[in-house]
Write a protein that holds these residues in place. Sequence first.
Motif, PDB file in Angstrom:
ATOM      1  N   SER A 142       0.677  -1.294   0.079  1.00  0.00           N
ATOM      2  CA  SER A 142       0.002   0.107   0.028  1.00  0.00           C
ATOM      3  C   SER A 142       1.032   1.204  -0.047  1.00  0.00           C
ATOM      4  O   SER A 142       2.057   1.285   0.417  1.00  0.00           O
ATOM      5  CB  SER A 142      -0.773  -0.140   1.288  1.00  0.00           C
ATOM      6  N   GLY A 196      16.910  13.778   0.770  1.00  0.00           N
ATOM      7  CA  GLY A 196      16.443  13.588   2.138  1.00  0.00           C
ATOM      8  C   GLY A 196      15.265  12.670   1.954  1.00  0.00           C
ATOM      9  O   GLY A 196      15.131  11.883   1.193  1.00  0.00           O
ATOM     10  N   GLN A 197      14.373  12.718   3.020  1.00  0.00           N
ATOM     11  CA  GLN A 197      12.920  11.855   3.153  1.00  0.00           C
ATOM     12  C   GLN A 197      12.225  12.252   1.780  1.00  0.00           C
ATOM     13  O   GLN A 197      12.449  13.160   1.411  1.00  0.00           O
ATOM     14  CB  GLN A 197      12.206  12.265   4.219  1.00  0.00           C
ATOM     15  N   TYR A 283      17.088  -9.044  12.646  1.00  0.00           N
ATOM     16  CA  TYR A 283      15.832  -8.496  12.809  1.00  0.00           C
ATOM     17  C   TYR A 283      14.655  -9.371  13.603  1.00  0.00           C
ATOM     18  O   TYR A 283      14.506 -10.539  13.572  1.00  0.00           O
ATOM     19  CB  TYR A 283      14.953  -8.441  11.302  1.00  0.00           C
ATOM     20  N   ALA A 287       8.802  -6.195   8.743  1.00  0.00           N
ATOM     21  CA  ALA A 287       8.012  -5.266   8.808  1.00  0.00           C
ATOM     22  C   ALA A 287       6.627  -5.541   8.303  1.00  0.00           C
ATOM     23  O   ALA A 287       5.734  -5.370   8.305  1.00  0.00           O
ATOM     24  CB  ALA A 287       8.696  -4.111   7.800  1.00  0.00           C
ATOM     25  N   HIS A 289       6.143  -5.161   5.194  1.00  0.00           N
ATOM     26  CA  HIS A 289       5.780  -4.144   4.236  1.00  0.00           C
ATOM     27  C   HIS A 289       7.060  -3.335   3.838  1.00  0.00           C
ATOM     28  O   HIS A 289       7.995  -3.486   4.398  1.00  0.00           O
ATOM     29  CB  HIS A 289       4.922  -2.844   4.936  1.00  0.00           C
ATOM     30  N   ASN A 294      11.800   2.898  -0.291  1.00  0.00           N
ATOM     31  CA  ASN A 294      12.752   2.094   0.513  1.00  0.00           C
ATOM     32  C   ASN A 294      13.301   0.894  -0.140  1.00  0.00           C
ATOM     33  O   ASN A 294      14.140   0.044   0.533  1.00  0.00           O
ATOM     34  CB  ASN A 294      11.953   1.744   1.744  1.00  0.00           C
TER      35      ASN A 294
ATOM     36  N   GLY B 144       1.771   2.469   5.571  1.00  0.00           N
ATOM     37  CA  GLY B 144       1.886   1.077   5.194  1.00  0.00           C
ATOM     38  C   GLY B 144       2.678   0.278   6.331  1.00  0.00           C
ATOM     39  O   GLY B 144       2.687  -0.929   6.501  1.00  0.00           O
ATOM     40  N   TRP B 145       3.371   0.957   7.201  1.00  0.00           N
ATOM     41  CA  TRP B 145       4.064  -0.038   8.288  1.00  0.00           C
ATOM     42  C   TRP B 145       3.559  -0.150   9.730  1.00  0.00           C
ATOM     43  O   TRP B 145       4.014  -0.857  10.336  1.00  0.00           O
ATOM     44  CB  TRP B 145       5.383   1.088   8.623  1.00  0.00           C
ATOM     45  N   GLN B 197      16.149   8.754   3.811  1.00  0.00           N
ATOM     46  CA  GLN B 197      14.752   7.993   3.834  1.00  0.00           C
ATOM     47  C   GLN B 197      14.540   7.333   5.180  1.00  0.00           C
ATOM     48  O   GLN B 197      15.418   6.618   5.526  1.00  0.00           O
ATOM     49  CB  GLN B 197      14.691   7.444   2.606  1.00  0.00           C
ATOM     50  N   SER B 198      13.351   7.599   5.534  1.00  0.00           N
ATOM     51  CA  SER B 198      12.780   6.964   6.995  1.00  0.00           C
ATOM     52  C   SER B 198      13.035   5.499   6.808  1.00  0.00           C
ATOM     53  O   SER B 198      12.100   4.683   5.954  1.00  0.00           O
ATOM     54  CB  SER B 198      11.493   7.377   7.109  1.00  0.00           C
ATOM     55  N   PRO B 199      13.921   4.821   7.636  1.00  0.00           N
ATOM     56  CA  PRO B 199      14.206   3.378   7.701  1.00  0.00           C
ATOM     57  C   PRO B 199      13.156   2.771   8.701  1.00  0.00           C
ATOM     58  O   PRO B 199      13.410   2.071   9.575  1.00  0.00           O
ATOM     59  CB  PRO B 199      15.587   3.325   7.988  1.00  0.00           C
ATOM     60  N   ARG B 200      11.684   2.799   8.186  1.00  0.00           N
ATOM     61  CA  ARG B 200      10.855   2.220   9.085  1.00  0.00           C
ATOM     62  C   ARG B 200      10.606   0.775   9.315  1.00  0.00           C
ATOM     63  O   ARG B 200      10.245   0.419  10.410  1.00  0.00           O
ATOM     64  CB  ARG B 200       9.240   2.544   8.715  1.00  0.00           C
ATOM     65  N   GLN B 201      11.489   0.041   8.443  1.00  0.00           N
ATOM     66  CA  GLN B 201      11.759  -1.448   8.672  1.00  0.00           C
ATOM     67  C   GLN B 201      12.724  -1.563  10.282  1.00  0.00           C
ATOM     68  O   GLN B 201      12.518  -2.855  10.617  1.00  0.00           O
ATOM     69  CB  GLN B 201      12.450  -2.057   7.710  1.00  0.00           C
ATOM     70  N   LEU B 202      13.369  -0.620  10.547  1.00  0.00           N
ATOM     71  CA  LEU B 202      13.767  -0.837  11.810  1.00  0.00           C
ATOM     72  C   LEU B 202      12.722  -0.609  12.999  1.00  0.00           C
ATOM     73  O   LEU B 202      13.133  -1.120  14.343  1.00  0.00           O
ATOM     74  CB  LEU B 202      14.835   0.412  12.114  1.00  0.00           C
ATOM     75  N   ARG B 204      10.522  -1.044  16.006  1.00  0.00           N
ATOM     76  CA  ARG B 204      10.293  -2.063  16.912  1.00  0.00           C
ATOM     77  C   ARG B 204      11.632  -3.214  16.858  1.00  0.00           C
ATOM     78  O   ARG B 204      11.114  -4.447  17.207  1.00  0.00           O
ATOM     79  CB  ARG B 204       9.124  -2.941  16.644  1.00  0.00           C
ATOM     80  N   ASN B 205      12.387  -2.924  16.125  1.00  0.00           N
ATOM     81  CA  ASN B 205      13.638  -3.845  16.036  1.00  0.00           C
ATOM     82  C   ASN B 205      14.949  -3.191  16.762  1.00  0.00           C
ATOM     83  O   ASN B 205      15.968  -3.732  16.771  1.00  0.00           O
ATOM     84  CB  ASN B 205      14.120  -4.117  14.659  1.00  0.00           C
ATOM     85  N   CYS B 293       6.581  10.700   8.522  1.00  0.00           N
ATOM     86  CA  CYS B 293       7.932  11.237   8.565  1.00  0.00           C
ATOM     87  C   CYS B 293       8.105  12.383   7.786  1.00  0.00           C
ATOM     88  O   CYS B 293       9.203  13.134   7.460  1.00  0.00           O
ATOM     89  CB  CYS B 293       8.825  10.055   8.040  1.00  0.00           C
TER      90      CYS B 293
END
Lengths: 304, 304
Positions: A142, A196-197, A283, A287, A289, A294, B144-145, B197-202, B204-205, B293
């Motif tokens: 998504s 950046g982002q 990990y 995720a 996702h 990314n 999405g995350w 870029q926001s590394p949202r996969q991190l 909760r890790n 973000c």
Amino acid sequence: MTLRLALLASALAFATLPAHAAEPQKSKYRSAQEILEASPAQDWRRLDPANTLYLELESGRVIIELAPAFAPEHVGNIRTLAHEGFWNGLSIYRSQDNWVVQFGDPTEEESQRKSMGSAKPKLPAEFERKADDLKFDVLPDSDGWAPQVGFVDGFPAARDPKTGQAWMAHCYATLGAGRDTAADSSNATELYVVIGQSPRQLDRNITVVGRVVKGMELLSVLKRGPEPMGMYADKADYTPIRAIRLASDVPEAERTPLELLRTDSRSFTDATEARRNRRDPWYVRPAGHIDVCNVPLPVRSPKK
Amino acid sequence: MTLRLALLASALAFATLPAHAAEPQKSKYRSAQEILEASPAQDWRRLDPANTLYLELESGRVIIELAPAFAPEHVGNIRTLAHEGFWNGLSIYRSQDNWVVQFGDPTEEESQRKSMGSAKPKLPAEFERKADDLKFDVLPDSDGWAPQVGFVDGFPAARDPKTGQAWMAHCYATLGAGRDTAADSSNATELYVVIGQSPRQLDRNITVVGRVVKGMELLSVLKRGPEPMGMYADKADYTPIRAIRLASDVPEAERTPLELLRTDSRSFTDATEARRNRRDPWYVRPAGHIDVCNVPLPVRSPKK
């Protein structure tokens, strides 16, 4: 405790994983790195020299892939401008934190700006295009900014099945054509690169012309200019551009051959899934996702 | 054509908008900048010195807000380490493009590392926490995350109503505690800041401990180290840390007073909406969405 230095392995690098005795239930997991290392040659494509820009800085070469499928008029102008040496001797005059670096001719007075030579003085806005004749490698994930996201010819992109339109997504390393308030005011002389982002709010508001495929680390470290816009107040802060050339205008021996992973390949799909649901030992929680911005777009030097 | 220099006004800066004759249907639109300029004093909060770190570099001061609500044990250690001068004379030893900078003591051999003084040698993983006693300023936008995203005390955060858990989101400027493979192997001496870029996969890790609120431009420009991890091979590339101090340990005259916009304020909600659906003259198409973000978290010097 040498793993100390392995913490935070990058999503963007082929990081070496620590050797681990595979647990039975994880035995089938292959990391993105392992998938890429085992990828067949046909999953990679060569950059087309006619579609590749070399931005030559004192610090090295930044390599850009152009996107004529989305911005044919802008790319046409860029080819002409590069061929005629428009940017040679100009500068990167803007560096705004978490936003963009920008280059070209910052002269405000139009009559005093560098001549565009035989490039077109006026271009149409190329914010989106018809999607139905584009091969679109859909990402199943998504996205908040668009109905669908994925990749077209290796570029992060989005589309709307309702309108039948597709457009390029603003991610890290995206190259776009700066404009004034009028939508059709970009002429492709002033180009920006996202550092950046992902500023996805710019999607469909400005013409995207390509993507930096190698050398981002030469742009992203440039001293930031003053807020709010990052335009250097002092010309001593400008980063000189030795040249911007089409790779096809560069003698073959001086080119940088590169291969990019095809986004329609099995290796790409598998590597993306390996990142979406990581099962490497570091990990704790996959995720489930991945965001289109990314997803790493692997680049390598061709094997000798 | 002076607007040429106004192109690509930043989502993160209070950019000056070009003067425009307001069209009737747009007369009620206020830009985020206008909203912030008109915001009442009570919509801003002062940084708490006991919760603020100053990372002092030769290039200037980076200001960090700690997040004890999410990582009380790590923040406790950080306070002790800062109070006892642990990082003084250490370095930023890692800079990986579109990923993180990292600092602390990179010595691999544990016995040769700098003493942690009276800080705890062992901390629990603090990846998430109970959400029900947290004031969570929900962002209505999809993500999405995570099931929900928003802000807690000004920090980008996420939560899951099903599990009742909340956690901090990895965005640009997020500060986290590096760890080895074991989830509870961070001791808060090795800290990283997200520079891409926001590394949202991190999420909760790894344990997030705070956020850089001012001075990112001093970290984001550091020369990148070699791939894949960005650890400098040459110590000459290290960026020396003069000191990391708690603001409360710094004489008041040497502190940097800052105000942050409250994320539970009307001004914040309105400014975010003004960015979600931009109607300033430059934007052709409002996004109708904003990513957690991509939401700027405004900071200012207190008015004299």
